[in-house]
Structures are given as structure tokens and as C-alpha cells.
Write an enzyme that holds these catalytic residues in place. Structure first.
Site, PDB file in Angstrom:
ATOM      1  N   ASP A 157       0.841  -1.199   0.000  1.00 52.11           N
ATOM      2  CA  ASP A 157       0.000   0.000   0.000  1.00 52.11           C
ATOM      3  C   ASP A 157       0.875   1.248   0.000  1.00 52.11           C
ATOM      4  OD1 ASP A 157      -2.267   1.833   0.745  1.00 52.11           O
ATOM      5  OD2 ASP A 157      -3.294  -0.074   1.074  1.00 52.11           O
ATOM      6  N   HIS A 194      -3.718   5.899   3.626  1.00 50.96           N
ATOM      7  CA  HIS A 194      -4.489   4.714   3.240  1.00 50.96           C
ATOM      8  C   HIS A 194      -3.927   3.438   3.862  1.00 50.96           C
ATOM      9  CE1 HIS A 194      -6.030   1.566   0.464  1.00 50.96           C
ATOM     10  NE2 HIS A 194      -7.050   2.380   0.288  1.00 50.96           N
ATOM     11  N   SER A 418     -11.408  -1.112  -0.064  1.00 52.32           N
ATOM     12  CA  SER A 418     -10.087  -1.086   0.573  1.00 52.32           C
ATOM     13  C   SER A 418     -10.180  -1.266   2.078  1.00 52.32           C
ATOM     14  CB  SER A 418      -9.390   0.251   0.291  1.00 52.32           C
ATOM     15  OG  SER A 418      -9.010   0.355  -1.044  1.00 52.32           O
TER      16      SER A 418
END
Length: 475
Positions: A157, A194, A418
């Protein structure tokens, strides 16, 4: 409340959401003699590659190289594939909202003052993950049996901000790695929160001693290996070659699962035939990592896409051997109500119009979905007018940059597939902690066999909705 179904919203706004977007002809570098491309070692011997071609990643585990230079100088057309650039869209999630820093109190609700951070984790509470009530000791929870000890998972990520109090000691800094071409290490360095949000969903330890406490992950005793594939350097982005290399390396490092909340959403393979080549590469990768014992968990995508349509291709979810996860979430969770003295009733209030297992408005769906999990939902009109509407999103760890340019740990809400994928990645850690020698097939079968029925048809849930209680019991 105004209601939006997934098709109505996309038609009204003209927006396609995704964990990543792909533009026609986009590569991870310049075009021509200085472009990035992938070399298939099954089509051309390594000795035939000119010396002026730079090898960025040696992924010879699957007979692949990621390179920069002139692709026309390397074998025939079948020997090379464009190294497609992967761009995050709005940081990945379909919807996101800021929350407090680790030193702040949460905003007040109507029964006993400001809620603790774990009170906002409906995704963990509905699965009975830990003892998160105002009255501890109220019954058996998942963590009474296992917290994922002895396992290791990769977060492929934007990097993980390991200075967050709920993630300190969780990340293996020796095995973590930067797979981009920038000069930094595996931490975010401006690439976004994220990956930190994902890591918290998997393994946050609830260790923050601030006024509102911390957040709790599904498997707080698993070990995170952070593989950064997104760069915060302008123009760098991420590429297929970086992600393939990071996933193969995760398997080589003995990871029980890799969380990959990235993809190529809502694209027509007839217009972009290179996507078929990328799919074949991911197929080789999937076979390799499965042989190494790693479950490849992938978010299904946020484009409200029927992946079974002939003119659509969602990668890598549609690749055989990739465990695809769709997203669900509530509408009305913690919006308030008249139940001032009862925590459980406050969490649902008197406005819970859709349950936590309801398909999210943005989620992709189709036969490539293996299970659904909590990714958050949203009443998009209410988000602009009702403060508490953001509580239908998933709450986890993030980092923020202050006006002075300092990085500080905090919390935030995000919704997307996600956010659903790491719920399953954490579940893999729980299973492997109980059955260390279980094969990939056995782990996946356990997750699917114990999944629950949920609103909507199988296209949105695959085998069903993730059920940790039944999963841990069976394991």
C-alpha cells in the site's frame, strides 16, 4: 434520509470511484526510449537484454523483470508489456472524513459524554472482536481465543505510519521495504494514510493512552510487513512492476496473507488489450504466492461495477486464486436517538435504516467476489448535512500533516472495498494462529464455509458475509 442506490449515484454524478484508476496508454514512466515496461523471461533470455536497459525489479520467481529503457530493443512484441501506472483516486476510499488526533477527545454524543474511539468501531463491535463495551467482562469475545499471535501479514500500500501509538511495535521494520523508485524507506513519506488505516483495521493494539483511547484491530498480535508501492513524490505514483515485486517478496518473507487494496477498475479490455497481458502476469503471481502459503486478499473495487459483464475487467480480483472482497456497511449507525443511557442502543440509535451487512453503494460485485466484509457505507446527501453520518464509514488509524508541516497520529473514517479487504486479512491471521500449517485452500474454505447470509444476492457476498465468531469456532 435521502437514499442512493449504487447505479443512481454514479449516473447522477458521472463519477467512477476506485482504489486505483487507469488511463489509456498510461505507463509508469516516460514513453519511447525511457519508458517502464515488463519483460517476460519466458519469451526472451536474460542474456539478450541490452545493457542500457535498467532492471528495476528482478521478479524471476515468476520469470519477470520490471525495467526502464527502450522496449523495442528487447525481443519481439510478446516479450514486453507496458508497466501500467496505478494511480490512487482520492487516497483510495470511495468516501473519507477526518477524525481527531490521538490527543483529542472524540466529539460528544448524547448519553455519557464523548465516546471512546472504540465506540466508533462498529465493524469490530458487530463481530465481537474484543471487549469494547462500557462494561467490560460482558461475555466471550474473539480475542479470548486468539489475537493472531505468531502470524505475519503484508500491507502492500502507501506505507504504514508506525509512530502511531496503536501501531507501535506492530510493524517489522527489518522486513518492511520500499518498492517505489523514490529515495525514502517503507513509511508513507507523503504517500497518504491509506495504508496506515488498513494496518489499523488489521492489527491496531488499542494502546493509545489519550483521553479517548485507541482503536483495535482484528488481529492485534499479528506482525505487519509494510511494502510501500505508492510514492509521495510528485509524478512518481505506483506501477504494476512495483506491486508485482512487492507481492512476490511478501510471499518469500513468509507472510500468511497479503492485503492488496489496489487494482485496475472499470476498464474495457477490448479497448485496452494490455490488460489481458497484465491479467496473465497476475495469474502467474497468484500461483506462485499460493504455493508459498500466502493468501492473496484483494479489494473488489469501488466502481459499482458488475464484474461479470463481458466489456468489464476488474484486476486483480478476477484472477483465479485471488480472494476478492466486496464491501458492506450500515446507514444510521451512531447518528443519535433517544436511548441516552444504553450504549448498544446509542450505537444504532433510532435511525439504523440499513444493517452493517448491507452491500455498500459503491462496491463492485460479481462471481469474482469470495466474501463480503465491513467496508463502510454512506448516505451521501446526509454526509453534507448531518455531522454523525460519517459514522457509517470505517474508523481506524491515520496520520495527519499540521499547518506547520509536522506529522501527527490520528484517526479517521474511510469507506471502500479497501476497508473491507483488511477485515479478511485479519481473519486469515486469526485462522493461521490457530492452524499454522493450514494450506491456502483450507484457510479460504474456512472463511467461506463460516460466512453468514446477508442482504442482497450472492453477487454482492460470494459465499456470504465474514463471520469471525463462526470462523474462529470452526478453526
Amino acid at each position: 434520509m435521502a437514499r442512493y442506490n449504487r447505479r443512481t449515484f454514479l449516473r447522477l454524478t458521472g463519477v467512477t470511484f476506485g482504489a486505483a484508476t487507469f488511463g489509456a496508454g498510461t505507463t509508469a514512466g516516460a514513453t519511447g526510449k525511457n519508458s517502464r515496461f515488463l519483460i517476460d523471461l519466458r519469451e526472451v533470455p536474460r542474456s539478450a537484454i541490452p545493457s542500457d536497459v535498467e532492471i528495476i525489479h528482478d521478479i524471476s520467481q515468476i520469470d519477470l523483470l520490471a525495467a526502464r529503457g527502450d522496449p523495442s530493443s528487447v525481443g519481439g512484441k510478446a516479450a514486453t508489456t507496458p508497466d501500467i501506472k496505478v494511480d490512487q483516486h482520492d487516497g483510495g476510499p470511495a468516501v473519507e472524513r477526518d477524525g481527531p488526533t490521538v490527543d483529542e477527545k472524540s466529539q460528544s454524543h448524547n448519553h455519557d459524554g464523548a465516546p471512546t474511539n472504540t465506540e466508533l468501531q462498529w465493524d469490530k463491535r458487530v463481530q465481537n472482536v474484543g471487549d469494547l463495551t462500557d462494561k467490560p467482562g460482558g461475555g466471550t469475545v474473539i480475542h479470548d481465543t486468539t489475537k493472531g499471535e505468531g502470524t505475519r501479514v503484508a500491507v502492500v500500500d502507501t506505507g504504514v505510519y508506525d509512530a502511531h501509538p496503536d501501531l507501535q511495535g506492530v510493524v517489522n521494520d527489518e522486513l518492511s521495504e520500499n518498492f517505489t523508485t523514490d529515495r525514502y524507506d517503507w513509511r508513507p513519506h507523503g504517500a497518504g494514510s491509506h495504508g496506515t488505516h488498513v494496518a489499523g483495521t488489521i492489527a491496531a493494539t488499542n494502546s493509545n493512552d489519550g483521553p479517548a483511547g485507541g482503536v483495535l484491530g482484528t488481529a492485534p498480535e499479528t506482525e505487519i510487513v509494510a511494502h510501500r508501492v505508492f510514492s509521495g513524490v510528485e509524478g512518481e505514483g505506483a506501477s504494476t512492476g512495483d506491486t508485482i515485486a512487492a507481492l512476490a517478496a511478501a510471499a518469500d518473507k513468509g507472510c500468511d496473507a497479503a492485503n492488496f487494496s489496489v487494482g485496475y477498475m472499470n476498464h474495457n479490455p477490448e479497448k485496452h488489450p494490455e490488460l489481458r497481458e497484465i491479467k496473465a502476469i497476475y495469474q502467474r503471481l497468484s500461483k506462485y504466492v499460493r504455493k508459498k502459503g500466502m493468501v492473496f486478499v484483494n479489494s473488489a473495487g469501488n466502481s459499482s461495477l458488475d464484474m461479470d459483464k463481458t466489456n468489464a475487467l476488474s484486476l486483480p480480483t478476477e484472477v483465479e486464486g485471488v480472494f476478492g472482497v466486496a464491501a458492506t456497511g450500515p446507514i444510521g449507525c451512531g447518528w443519535g436517538g433517544k436511548h441516552s443511557a444504553n450504549e448498544e442502543k446509542w450505537l444504532t440509535g433510532n435511525r439504523l435504516e440499513e444493517p452493517t451487512a448491507e452491500p455498500a453503494f459503491y462496491t463492485n460485485y460479481g462471481s469474482a467476489v469470495d466474501v463480503s466484509a465491513a467496508g463502510g457505507n454512506a448516505d451521501l446527501e446526509a454526509l453534507d448535512s448531518i455531522e454523525w453520518a460519517k459514522r457509517d464509514l470505517v474508523y481506524s488509524s491515520v496520520y495527519k500533516t499540521t499547518e506547520n508541516g509536522n506529522t501527527v497520529p490520528g484517526y479517521g473514517w474511510k469507506a471502500g472495498t479497501s476497508m473491507a479487504a483488511p477485515q479478511v486479512t485479519g481473519a486469515v491471521a486469526l485462522v493461521r494462529s490457530l492452524r499454522p500449517t493450514a494450506s491456502v485452500e483450507e484457510v479460504e474454505s474456512l472463511i467461506k464455509a463460516t460466512a453468514s447470509d446477508a442482504p442482497g444476492d450472492n453477487a454482492y457476498h460470494g459465499a456470504g458475509h465474514l463471520n469471525l465468531k463462526q470462523l474462529v469456532k470452526r478453526a
